[in-house]
Design a protein around this motif. Structure first.
Motif, PDB file in Angstrom:
ATOM      1  N   VAL A  93      13.554  27.909 -25.411  1.00  0.00           N
ATOM      2  CA  VAL A  93      12.429  29.328 -24.731  1.00  0.00           C
ATOM      3  C   VAL A  93      12.948  30.580 -25.941  1.00  0.00           C
ATOM      4  N   ASN A  94      12.031  31.532 -26.492  1.00  0.00           N
ATOM      5  CA  ASN A  94      12.544  32.236 -27.238  1.00  0.00           C
ATOM      6  C   ASN A  94      12.985  31.971 -28.724  1.00  0.00           C
ATOM      7  N   MET A  95      12.754  30.981 -29.024  1.00  0.00           N
ATOM      8  CA  MET A  95      12.813  30.610 -30.407  1.00  0.00           C
ATOM      9  C   MET A  95      11.892  30.579 -31.208  1.00  0.00           C
ATOM     10  N   LYS A  96      11.492  30.405 -32.136  1.00  0.00           N
ATOM     11  CA  LYS A  96      10.055  29.793 -33.318  1.00  0.00           C
ATOM     12  C   LYS A  96      11.032  28.754 -34.047  1.00  0.00           C
ATOM     13  N   THR A  97      10.381  27.689 -33.293  1.00  0.00           N
ATOM     14  CA  THR A  97      10.846  26.863 -33.721  1.00  0.00           C
ATOM     15  C   THR A  97       9.238  26.222 -32.881  1.00  0.00           C
ATOM     16  N   PRO A  98       8.784  24.581 -33.401  1.00  0.00           N
ATOM     17  CA  PRO A  98       8.110  23.678 -33.431  1.00  0.00           C
ATOM     18  C   PRO A  98       8.078  23.621 -31.731  1.00  0.00           C
ATOM     19  N   GLY A  99       8.796  23.092 -30.953  1.00  0.00           N
ATOM     20  CA  GLY A  99       9.501  22.934 -29.776  1.00  0.00           C
ATOM     21  C   GLY A  99       8.914  23.897 -28.893  1.00  0.00           C
ATOM     22  N   SER A 100       8.707  25.136 -28.942  1.00  0.00           N
ATOM     23  CA  SER A 100       9.204  26.466 -28.932  1.00  0.00           C
ATOM     24  C   SER A 100       7.036  26.923 -28.296  1.00  0.00           C
ATOM     25  N   PHE A 101       6.455  26.172 -28.787  1.00  0.00           N
ATOM     26  CA  PHE A 101       4.946  26.522 -28.712  1.00  0.00           C
ATOM     27  C   PHE A 101       5.125  26.226 -27.768  1.00  0.00           C
ATOM     28  N   ASP A 102       4.058  26.761 -26.972  1.00  0.00           N
ATOM     29  CA  ASP A 102       3.697  26.693 -25.363  1.00  0.00           C
ATOM     30  C   ASP A 102       1.842  26.176 -25.761  1.00  0.00           C
ATOM     31  N   HIS A 103       1.651  24.338 -25.517  1.00  0.00           N
ATOM     32  CA  HIS A 103       0.427  23.747 -25.224  1.00  0.00           C
ATOM     33  C   HIS A 103      -0.207  24.257 -23.709  1.00  0.00           C
ATOM     34  N   ASP A 104       0.747  23.717 -22.801  1.00  0.00           N
ATOM     35  CA  ASP A 104       0.308  23.562 -21.477  1.00  0.00           C
ATOM     36  C   ASP A 104       0.409  24.616 -20.904  1.00  0.00           C
ATOM     37  N   GLY A 105       0.940  26.374 -20.976  1.00  0.00           N
ATOM     38  CA  GLY A 105       0.882  27.111 -19.979  1.00  0.00           C
ATOM     39  C   GLY A 105       2.085  27.023 -19.133  1.00  0.00           C
ATOM     40  N   GLY A 106       3.928  26.101 -19.785  1.00  0.00           N
ATOM     41  CA  GLY A 106       4.235  26.075 -18.944  1.00  0.00           C
ATOM     42  C   GLY A 106       4.430  24.909 -17.575  1.00  0.00           C
ATOM     43  N   LEU A 107       3.150  24.128 -17.940  1.00  0.00           N
ATOM     44  CA  LEU A 107       2.694  23.048 -16.556  1.00  0.00           C
ATOM     45  C   LEU A 107       4.276  22.492 -16.202  1.00  0.00           C
ATOM     46  N   LEU A 108       5.133  21.712 -16.597  1.00  0.00           N
ATOM     47  CA  LEU A 108       6.387  21.074 -15.588  1.00  0.00           C
ATOM     48  C   LEU A 108       6.886  22.031 -14.667  1.00  0.00           C
ATOM     49  N   MET A 109       7.419  23.170 -14.865  1.00  0.00           N
ATOM     50  CA  MET A 109       7.840  24.253 -13.779  1.00  0.00           C
ATOM     51  C   MET A 109       6.524  24.628 -13.109  1.00  0.00           C
ATOM     52  N   TYR A 110       6.029  24.832 -13.675  1.00  0.00           N
ATOM     53  CA  TYR A 110       4.175  25.128 -12.288  1.00  0.00           C
ATOM     54  C   TYR A 110       4.218  23.770 -12.040  1.00  0.00           C
ATOM     55  N   SER A 111       4.379  22.744 -11.766  1.00  0.00           N
ATOM     56  CA  SER A 111       4.316  21.247 -11.359  1.00  0.00           C
ATOM     57  C   SER A 111       5.314  21.537 -10.399  1.00  0.00           C
ATOM     58  N   ARG A 112       7.028  21.602 -10.694  1.00  0.00           N
ATOM     59  CA  ARG A 112       8.061  21.477  -9.411  1.00  0.00           C
ATOM     60  C   ARG A 112       7.294  22.646  -8.518  1.00  0.00           C
ATOM     61  N   LEU A 113       6.872  23.843  -9.335  1.00  0.00           N
ATOM     62  CA  LEU A 113       7.229  24.751  -8.088  1.00  0.00           C
ATOM     63  C   LEU A 113       5.709  24.606  -7.172  1.00  0.00           C
TER      64      LEU A 113
END
Length: 304
Positions: free
Chosen positions: A185-205
């Motif tokens: 989170v809050n980084m300029k790295t390839p892994g920080s790019f959000d392809h899915d809109g926070g799917l994992l956290m959304y699913s858990r919520l």
């Protein structure tokens, strides 16, 4: 076999799912279905397009040659793809697709129906009409989606009254985007790019069960990473840790998914009975957090 709660329902289902996409390639469909059942895999995943519909027919024919009862299985199918032409979430198509699946499977109802890939033309209220008609007729018990992001799910909820209890998504040691985005989170790295809109956290919520498809693949159906010389560090870690836990590398790759606290299922699409046994056995293995992260890093991921 590990059991999990299926979404917001009161159903306890097998954590490992028998995926039928390749059932038309199986040497002995009866043997693979029986092997899965004998090792506690009672959740069956279909789609109306698998094998052009043949996989559902093959399943029904094979099941009839076993002593397994319909009520002992949790049968799911998916609809919405017209291959090479369009995605279609119209009321007419959804109902027609389910009727076709029921006929091919020779069952009276589906336990679960997922919308297979998003349809940019989807009308939540029209989808609701289809879902309500199917549910009231006793033809589908529960509903969900496949390969959809949180905003698409929220858009469906604008009209759909039935709870959306599952989302089928590609996930595994070489498809960790949902994890990467949360950690970087809050980084300029390839892994920080959000392809899915926070799917994992959304699913858990929202207590949505994530069903991990192609969990042993890398790239876009480029092949299996287990035992692949392209991934020496990951495979060394898998071999060493599999010995520690008394399972196989394939089993360990499955346990890595099921050990996460997000209520995952693993879809095992193998048509090899011995591999089915490996995966089923691993469902009861709980990795330590340290070992989970060790495999995550061995797969080429980073921690900030």
């Amino acid at each position: 076999m590990k059991k999990i709660k299926f979404g917001t329902t009161n159903e306890q289902v097998s954590a490992v799912v028998f995926g039928c996409m390749r059932l038309n390639k199986a040497k002995d469909p009866v043997e693979v279905i029986q092997t899965a059942y004998d090792h506690g895999i009672t959740f069956i995943d279909h789609a109306d397009i698998y094998g052009g519909g043949d996989c559902e027919t093959i399943f029904a024919d094979a099941l009839a040659k076993t002593s397994i009862k319909r009520e002992d299985l949790f049968i799911q199918s998916k609809c919405g793809i017209i291959p090479g032409k369009l995605f279609d979430f119209s009321k007419e198509h959804i109902i027609e697709a389910v009727e076709g699946s029921l006929k091919r499977l020779r069952v009276d109802y589906l336990d679960s129906l997922l919308l297979h890939r998003p349809d940019t033309w989807m009308d939540p209220f029209e989808v609701n009409e289809a879902f309500e008609a199917l549910h009231q007729a006793g033809k589908v018990r529960y509903f969900g989606v496949s390969n959809q992001n949180p905003m698409q799910i929220e858009f469906l909820k604008k009209g759909v009254q039935q709870p959306l209890v599952a989302n089928q998504l590609q996930f595994g040691l070489m498809h960790t985007g949902m994890i990467d985005q949360e950690l970087q989170v809050n980084m300029k790295t390839p892994g920080s790019f959000d392809h899915d809109g926070g799917l994992l956290m959304y699913s858990r919520l929202h207590d949505m069960t994530i069903q991990a498809w192609s969990p042993y693949q890398y790239g876009f159906f480029e092949g299996v990473f287990i035992g692949n010389e392209k991934f020496p560090e990951l495979n060394q870690a898998l071999e060493e840790m599999a010995e520690k836990y008394g399972i196989t590398p394939t089993g360990l790759a499955s346990a890595w998914i099921l050990s996460h606290p997000a209520n995952f299922q693993v879809i095992a699409g193998t048509m090899t009975p011995s591999r089915i046994v490996e995966i089923a056995k691993a469902s009861e293995v709980q990795l330590s957090k340290e070992d989970w992260y060790k495999l995550y890093l061995a797969a080429g991921n980073m921690l900030p």
